[in-house]
Design an enzyme around this catalytic site. Sequence first.
Site, mmCIF file in Angstrom:
data_model
loop_
_atom_site.group_PDB
_atom_site.id
_atom_site.type_symbol
_atom_site.label_atom_id
_atom_site.label_comp_id
_atom_site.label_asym_id
_atom_site.label_seq_id
_atom_site.Cartn_x
_atom_site.Cartn_y
_atom_site.Cartn_z
ATOM 1 N N ASN A 133 36.007 11.029 34.685
ATOM 2 C CA ASN A 133 36.434 10.650 33.337
ATOM 3 C C ASN A 133 37.146 9.308 33.438
ATOM 4 O O ASN A 133 38.284 9.241 33.893
ATOM 5 C CB ASN A 133 37.376 11.738 32.780
ATOM 6 C CG ASN A 133 37.947 11.351 31.434
ATOM 7 O OD1 ASN A 133 37.506 10.382 30.815
ATOM 8 N ND2 ASN A 133 38.932 12.110 30.973
ATOM 9 N N SER B 142 45.331 14.693 38.946
ATOM 10 C CA SER B 142 45.805 14.076 40.193
ATOM 11 C C SER B 142 45.007 14.479 41.434
ATOM 12 O O SER B 142 45.559 14.608 42.524
ATOM 13 C CB SER B 142 47.303 14.363 40.402
ATOM 14 O OG SER B 142 48.063 13.713 39.399
ATOM 15 N N GLU C 282 44.686 14.402 26.299
ATOM 16 C CA GLU C 282 45.068 13.118 25.678
ATOM 17 C C GLU C 282 44.601 13.069 24.224
ATOM 18 O O GLU C 282 45.262 12.485 23.367
ATOM 19 C CB GLU C 282 44.508 11.954 26.507
ATOM 20 C CG GLU C 282 45.276 11.796 27.817
ATOM 21 C CD GLU C 282 44.476 11.262 28.984
ATOM 22 O OE1 GLU C 282 43.384 10.705 28.771
ATOM 23 O OE2 GLU C 282 44.949 11.408 30.132
ATOM 24 N N GLU D 158 43.079 21.577 33.184
ATOM 25 C CA GLU D 158 43.840 20.373 33.505
ATOM 26 C C GLU D 158 45.279 20.550 33.003
ATOM 27 O O GLU D 158 45.548 20.355 31.810
ATOM 28 C CB GLU D 158 43.235 19.154 32.801
ATOM 29 C CG GLU D 158 41.826 18.828 33.234
ATOM 30 C CD GLU D 158 41.517 17.351 32.997
ATOM 31 O OE1 GLU D 158 41.157 16.681 33.972
ATOM 32 O OE2 GLU D 158 41.658 16.874 31.862
ATOM 33 N N LYS E 54 38.159 7.479 31.065
ATOM 34 C CA LYS E 54 39.099 7.237 29.955
ATOM 35 C C LYS E 54 38.850 5.830 29.395
ATOM 36 O O LYS E 54 37.711 5.379 29.399
ATOM 37 C CB LYS E 54 40.532 7.461 30.433
ATOM 38 C CG LYS E 54 40.678 8.823 31.148
ATOM 39 C CD LYS E 54 42.076 9.220 31.450
ATOM 40 C CE LYS E 54 42.072 10.577 32.160
ATOM 41 N NZ LYS E 54 43.411 11.091 32.419
ATOM 42 N N HIS F 72 40.209 17.193 25.499
ATOM 43 C CA HIS F 72 41.044 16.637 26.573
ATOM 44 C C HIS F 72 42.480 16.551 26.061
ATOM 45 O O HIS F 72 42.723 16.244 24.896
ATOM 46 C CB HIS F 72 40.534 15.246 26.984
ATOM 47 C CG HIS F 72 41.201 14.776 28.253
ATOM 48 N ND1 HIS F 72 42.470 14.266 28.259
ATOM 49 C CD2 HIS F 72 40.782 14.769 29.539
ATOM 50 C CE1 HIS F 72 42.801 13.965 29.508
ATOM 51 N NE2 HIS F 72 41.789 14.256 30.304
ATOM 52 N N GLY G 97 47.541 12.240 35.892
ATOM 53 C CA GLY G 97 48.037 10.888 36.133
ATOM 54 C C GLY G 97 49.445 10.812 36.700
ATOM 55 O O GLY G 97 50.051 9.746 36.725
HETATM 56 P P1 13P Z 1 43.895 11.981 36.811
HETATM 57 O O1 13P Z 1 42.872 12.373 37.844
HETATM 58 O O2 13P Z 1 44.083 10.505 36.673
HETATM 59 O O3 13P Z 1 45.175 12.744 37.005
HETATM 60 O O4 13P Z 1 43.313 12.446 35.388
HETATM 61 C C1 13P Z 1 42.783 13.707 35.248
HETATM 62 C C2 13P Z 1 42.088 13.776 33.955
HETATM 63 O O5 13P Z 1 42.718 13.720 32.904
HETATM 64 C C3 13P Z 1 40.630 13.873 33.949
HETATM 65 O O6 13P Z 1 40.147 14.220 32.698
#
Ligand code: 13P
Length: 251
Positions: free
Chosen positions: A9, A213, A97, A167, A11, A95, A173
């Site tokens: 992903n 992560s 976010e 997640e 983003k 997601h 992150g």
């Molecule tokens: P990270 O791997 O950067 O922690 O993000 C995970 C994520 O949100 C994947 O959708």
Amino acid sequence: MHKKRVIANWKMNGSQTEIVAMLSALQKDNKLLNQIEVSLCPPAVFLSSMKNLCASLPISWGAQNVSDQEDGALTGEISAKMLVEVGCRYALVGHSERRLYYGEDNEWVARKWLAARSKDLIPVLCVGESLAQREQGDTLSVVKEQLNAVLERTHSTQFAHTVIAYEPVWAIGTGLTPTQNEILEVHMALREHLVKQYDKALSQTVALLYGGSVKGENAAQLLNLENVDGGLIGGASLKYDTFAPILRALV
Ligand code: 13P
């Protein structure tokens, strides 16, 4: 047994040049790509170039978001049908976010899930608790509620062969990850919930990914657990040098 799946992903990161660089670097890992199902979810503007770019690679691609509506005066939205037209296999829905920054609630996420499924996209339903919810001991009830919003609106044949990504919001992150036992507990609960809702055979067709992560250094510990069928990778998927070690940890 599913092949392990790894979904990158990106983003709101990357560029056409970086996608080309990633794909040409991955090309030399063809053997690896045949053992793992790898999918790339770049920003939506790049999706229409993926068919050409991935023509000689066993890689699929997907969208990071999808509209819950079929068409209409909805500025900025992209429908499931359009994503299918540019060859998408997956659509991420819910997601954290999107839930956090764009106000997507469980009902809205469920409508997106149905919109994607009705057009033969594989929805990747993202679920996960916040740190406060984990500290209150609410992790399992939160993820089940997020899942139930979809289960209440669908039936078994629709839900078979879809993907759920666990997640934890606090692991995205941040460099923090749950322990192996914490991941095992959630994934087992999700699998058992599907067995209760449908049956064992159906629950086995659903891929359960972990995300948050994941890096080359921890991928083997986090993604080779029971009931973990692969990973949804953010930051570490942006560069070949950090992405390839995750893939290698899974074979
Ligand atoms: P990270 O791997 O950067 O922690 O993000 C995970 C994520 O949100 C994947 O959708």
